[in-house]
Design a protein around this motif. Structure first.
Motif, PDB file in Angstrom:
ATOM      1  N   LEU A 147     -10.219 -18.070 -12.582  1.00  0.00           N
ATOM      2  CA  LEU A 147     -10.244 -16.692 -12.082  1.00  0.00           C
ATOM      3  C   LEU A 147     -10.395 -15.689 -13.232  1.00  0.00           C
ATOM      4  N   ILE A 148      -9.794 -16.012 -14.374  1.00  0.00           N
ATOM      5  CA  ILE A 148      -9.808 -15.072 -15.503  1.00  0.00           C
ATOM      6  C   ILE A 148     -11.143 -15.126 -16.263  1.00  0.00           C
ATOM      7  N   CYS A 149     -11.819 -16.267 -16.205  1.00  0.00           N
ATOM      8  CA  CYS A 149     -13.049 -16.436 -17.007  1.00  0.00           C
ATOM      9  C   CYS A 149     -14.099 -15.331 -16.829  1.00  0.00           C
ATOM     10  N   PRO A 150     -14.364 -14.840 -15.599  1.00  0.00           N
ATOM     11  CA  PRO A 150     -15.365 -13.765 -15.480  1.00  0.00           C
ATOM     12  C   PRO A 150     -14.968 -12.467 -16.190  1.00  0.00           C
ATOM     13  N   LEU A 151     -13.709 -12.402 -16.620  1.00  0.00           N
ATOM     14  CA  LEU A 151     -13.235 -11.164 -17.264  1.00  0.00           C
ATOM     15  C   LEU A 151     -13.508 -11.154 -18.764  1.00  0.00           C
ATOM     16  N   GLY A 152     -13.936 -12.301 -19.317  1.00  0.00           N
ATOM     17  CA  GLY A 152     -14.183 -12.387 -20.763  1.00  0.00           C
ATOM     18  C   GLY A 152     -13.427 -13.568 -21.353  1.00  0.00           C
ATOM     19  N   LEU A 153     -12.932 -13.386 -22.568  1.00  0.00           N
ATOM     20  CA  LEU A 153     -12.200 -14.461 -23.253  1.00  0.00           C
ATOM     21  C   LEU A 153     -10.844 -14.704 -22.586  1.00  0.00           C
ATOM     22  N   ALA A 154     -10.511 -15.981 -22.344  1.00  0.00           N
ATOM     23  CA  ALA A 154      -9.188 -16.338 -21.828  1.00  0.00           C
ATOM     24  C   ALA A 154      -8.531 -17.263 -22.843  1.00  0.00           C
ATOM     25  N   GLU A 155      -7.353 -16.906 -23.318  1.00  0.00           N
ATOM     26  CA  GLU A 155      -6.662 -17.690 -24.352  1.00  0.00           C
ATOM     27  C   GLU A 155      -5.264 -18.050 -23.877  1.00  0.00           C
ATOM     28  N   TRP A 156      -4.995 -19.360 -23.744  1.00  0.00           N
ATOM     29  CA  TRP A 156      -3.633 -19.786 -23.398  1.00  0.00           C
ATOM     30  C   TRP A 156      -2.760 -19.727 -24.645  1.00  0.00           C
ATOM     31  N   VAL A 157      -1.575 -19.186 -24.479  1.00  0.00           N
ATOM     32  CA  VAL A 157      -0.613 -19.092 -25.577  1.00  0.00           C
ATOM     33  C   VAL A 157       0.438 -20.174 -25.335  1.00  0.00           C
ATOM     34  N   ALA A 158       0.684 -21.000 -26.364  1.00  0.00           N
ATOM     35  CA  ALA A 158       1.569 -22.152 -26.166  1.00  0.00           C
ATOM     36  C   ALA A 158       3.038 -21.751 -26.102  1.00  0.00           C
ATOM     37  N   ASP A 159       3.393 -20.677 -26.785  1.00  0.00           N
ATOM     38  CA  ASP A 159       4.796 -20.305 -26.923  1.00  0.00           C
ATOM     39  C   ASP A 159       4.975 -18.874 -26.399  1.00  0.00           C
ATOM     40  N   GLU A 160       5.825 -18.721 -25.374  1.00  0.00           N
ATOM     41  CA  GLU A 160       5.990 -17.371 -24.804  1.00  0.00           C
ATOM     42  C   GLU A 160       6.539 -16.384 -25.834  1.00  0.00           C
ATOM     43  N   ALA A 161       7.233 -16.918 -26.837  1.00  0.00           N
ATOM     44  CA  ALA A 161       7.770 -16.031 -27.880  1.00  0.00           C
ATOM     45  C   ALA A 161       6.655 -15.263 -28.586  1.00  0.00           C
ATOM     46  N   LEU A 162       5.406 -15.787 -28.481  1.00  0.00           N
ATOM     47  CA  LEU A 162       4.276 -15.109 -29.119  1.00  0.00           C
ATOM     48  C   LEU A 162       3.571 -14.112 -28.191  1.00  0.00           C
ATOM     49  N   PHE A 163       4.069 -14.022 -26.946  1.00  0.00           N
ATOM     50  CA  PHE A 163       3.328 -13.230 -25.974  1.00  0.00           C
ATOM     51  C   PHE A 163       3.292 -11.742 -26.331  1.00  0.00           C
ATOM     52  N   ASN A 164       4.422 -11.241 -26.839  1.00  0.00           N
ATOM     53  CA  ASN A 164       4.415  -9.819 -27.225  1.00  0.00           C
ATOM     54  C   ASN A 164       3.501  -9.579 -28.424  1.00  0.00           C
ATOM     55  N   GLN A 165       3.359 -10.598 -29.272  1.00  0.00           N
ATOM     56  CA  GLN A 165       2.462 -10.446 -30.428  1.00  0.00           C
ATOM     57  C   GLN A 165       0.999 -10.369 -29.960  1.00  0.00           C
ATOM     58  N   VAL A 166       0.628 -11.273 -29.062  1.00  0.00           N
ATOM     59  CA  VAL A 166      -0.769 -11.239 -28.609  1.00  0.00           C
ATOM     60  C   VAL A 166      -1.023 -10.001 -27.746  1.00  0.00           C
ATOM     61  N   THR A 167       0.021  -9.546 -27.057  1.00  0.00           N
ATOM     62  CA  THR A 167      -0.133  -8.304 -26.288  1.00  0.00           C
ATOM     63  C   THR A 167      -0.396  -7.136 -27.232  1.00  0.00           C
ATOM     64  N   ALA A 168       0.344  -7.128 -28.359  1.00  0.00           N
ATOM     65  CA  ALA A 168       0.138  -6.060 -29.346  1.00  0.00           C
ATOM     66  C   ALA A 168      -1.287  -6.112 -29.887  1.00  0.00           C
ATOM     67  N   LEU A 169      -1.793  -7.322 -30.107  1.00  0.00           N
ATOM     68  CA  LEU A 169      -3.136  -7.480 -30.689  1.00  0.00           C
ATOM     69  C   LEU A 169      -4.248  -7.139 -29.688  1.00  0.00           C
ATOM     70  N   SER A 170      -4.255  -7.849 -28.555  1.00  0.00           N
ATOM     71  CA  SER A 170      -5.416  -7.681 -27.664  1.00  0.00           C
ATOM     72  C   SER A 170      -5.143  -6.762 -26.476  1.00  0.00           C
ATOM     73  N   GLY A 171      -3.896  -6.741 -25.972  1.00  0.00           N
ATOM     74  CA  GLY A 171      -3.588  -5.865 -24.838  1.00  0.00           C
ATOM     75  C   GLY A 171      -3.657  -4.400 -25.260  1.00  0.00           C
ATOM     76  N   CYS A 172      -3.034  -4.119 -26.412  1.00  0.00           N
ATOM     77  CA  CYS A 172      -3.017  -2.738 -26.928  1.00  0.00           C
ATOM     78  C   CYS A 172      -4.231  -2.479 -27.811  1.00  0.00           C
ATOM     79  N   GLY A 173      -4.895  -3.539 -28.242  1.00  0.00           N
ATOM     80  CA  GLY A 173      -5.974  -3.432 -29.228  1.00  0.00           C
ATOM     81  C   GLY A 173      -7.060  -2.406 -28.912  1.00  0.00           C
ATOM     82  N   PRO A 174      -7.542  -2.327 -27.643  1.00  0.00           N
ATOM     83  CA  PRO A 174      -8.593  -1.339 -27.379  1.00  0.00           C
ATOM     84  C   PRO A 174      -8.196   0.077 -27.800  1.00  0.00           C
ATOM     85  N   ALA A 175      -6.944   0.448 -27.559  1.00  0.00           N
ATOM     86  CA  ALA A 175      -6.514   1.815 -27.949  1.00  0.00           C
ATOM     87  C   ALA A 175      -6.576   1.968 -29.477  1.00  0.00           C
ATOM     88  N   PHE A 176      -6.206   0.904 -30.189  1.00  0.00           N
ATOM     89  CA  PHE A 176      -6.244   0.997 -31.657  1.00  0.00           C
ATOM     90  C   PHE A 176      -7.702   1.133 -32.134  1.00  0.00           C
TER      91      PHE A 176
END
Ligand SMILES: NC(=O)c1ccc[n+]([C@@H]2O[C@H](COP(=O)([O-])OP(=O)(O)OC[C@H]3O[C@@H](n4cnc5c(N)ncnc54)[C@H](OP(=O)(O)O)[C@@H]3O)[C@@H](O)[C@H]2O)c1
Length: 269
Positions: A147-176
């Motif tokens: 379902l996510i594939c048509p949206l672009g890159l989909a990356e599974w994160v192995a450790d939830e502890a890293l989720f806020n880090q990837v959110t900072a990078l790619s979730g917030c990234g467009p604004a940066f």
């Protein structure tokens, strides 16, 4: 594996969930399979059912996209959990809301996936981080990936502890990146280029460079060094960005602040 869920039920359809839905509809999702719950009742797209309150039941095998604000999870879960069955699937884009929290609120649901998309998903050029645990069935994991594939890159994160880090990078990234484009334009203006011309050139430069970097076999760091000949103008400019790791440090501070905010939201602050 079919691309689309039997039924997609969106709780909230604002900036982010709206972009995801728009892309799915463009890629062929049948609007008759979509229901949106939003307090305003604002229409979404032709053929998509919009509700302002919860239905008596969810369609069998529905995939629920939690797309409201994270602080609304208590109210939403109270109303939504009784409607969920063992075959309901939940995809949450709520920043900072842990899987364990979702599991506690939706105990009868086996398949729960956290997703962190970013705004270019509407163009099919987004980046979405995904996380789940071993309770989610492998087929559900695959279905969400599909379902996510048509949206672009989909990356599974192995450790939830890293989720806020990837959110900072790619979730917030467009604004940066938007801020960088603006700063590049304003710097050009400060050096005497007319403002509108500087804005057009900064945007085209970032757009062209990102496309080039995406197509190149070399890393962006290698590309930067390749275009900067010793003694030339580009090298002089890069030396300023690189001095004392200035740009690197600025971005570490930026991502750290965003990550810390995600962690605070996870603690309900
Ligand atoms: N924006 C981003 O770049 C981004 C990136 C990644 C993840 N996210 C996540 O996406 C989520 C939504 O963010 P957003 O920026 O899209 O917010 P938004 O534009 O404000 O959209 C919020 C949506 O929630 C709906 N809503 C409000 N109260 C509700 C309630 N009580 N029950 C159900 N729905 C309710 C709103 O309805 P109306 O439309 O009727 O007002 C609206 O559709 C957040 O959890 C955020 O963490 C956002």
């Amino acid at each position: 594996m079919t691309l689309w869920p039997d039924h997609l039920f969106l709780v909230g359809c604002g900036n982010m969930a709206g972009q995801m839905l728009s892309r799915w509809l463009t890629c062929g999702l049948d609007p008759a399979r979509v229901t949106v719950l939003r307090p305003s009742g604002k229409a979404v797209a032709d053929g998509v059912t919009v509700m302002t309150d919860y239905p008596a039941a969810l369609p069998a095998g529905a995939t629920v996209l939690l797309g409201m604000k994270p602080y609304q999870i208590s109210d939403v879960a109270e109303a939504l959990a009784p409607l969920c069955a063992a075959d309901t699937r939940i995809v949450s884009i709520l920043a900072g809301t842990l899987l364990a929290d979702l599991r506690a609120r939706f105990p009868q649901v086996r398949d729960i996936v956290r997703a962190m998309p970013n705004l270019p998903v509407g163009l099919g050029e987004g980046a979405t981080a995904l996380f789940t645990d071993s309770r989610t069935a492998p087929q559900a994991r695959e279905a969400v990936d599909t379902l996510i594939c048509p949206l672009g890159l989909a990356e599974w994160v192995a450790d939830e502890a890293l989720f806020n880090q990837v959110t900072a990078l790619s979730g917030c990234g467009p604004a940066f990146v938007f801020r960088f484009i603006d700063a590049l334009a304003q710097a050009g203006e400060a050096l005497g280029i007319p403002a509108d011309q500087a804005a057009r050139m900064a945007l085209a430069t970032v757009q062209g460079s990102a496309t080039m970097a995406a197509r190149a076999g070399d890393s962006p760091g290698q590309l930067a060094d390749r275009v900067a000949s010793p003694g030339g103008m580009t090298r002089e400019g890069l030396n300023v960005l690189d001095a004392d790791d200035r740009l690197f440090r600025l971005l570490i501070d930026t991502l750290t602040a965003a990550r810390d905010r995600g962690e605070a939201m996870g603690r309900g602050e």
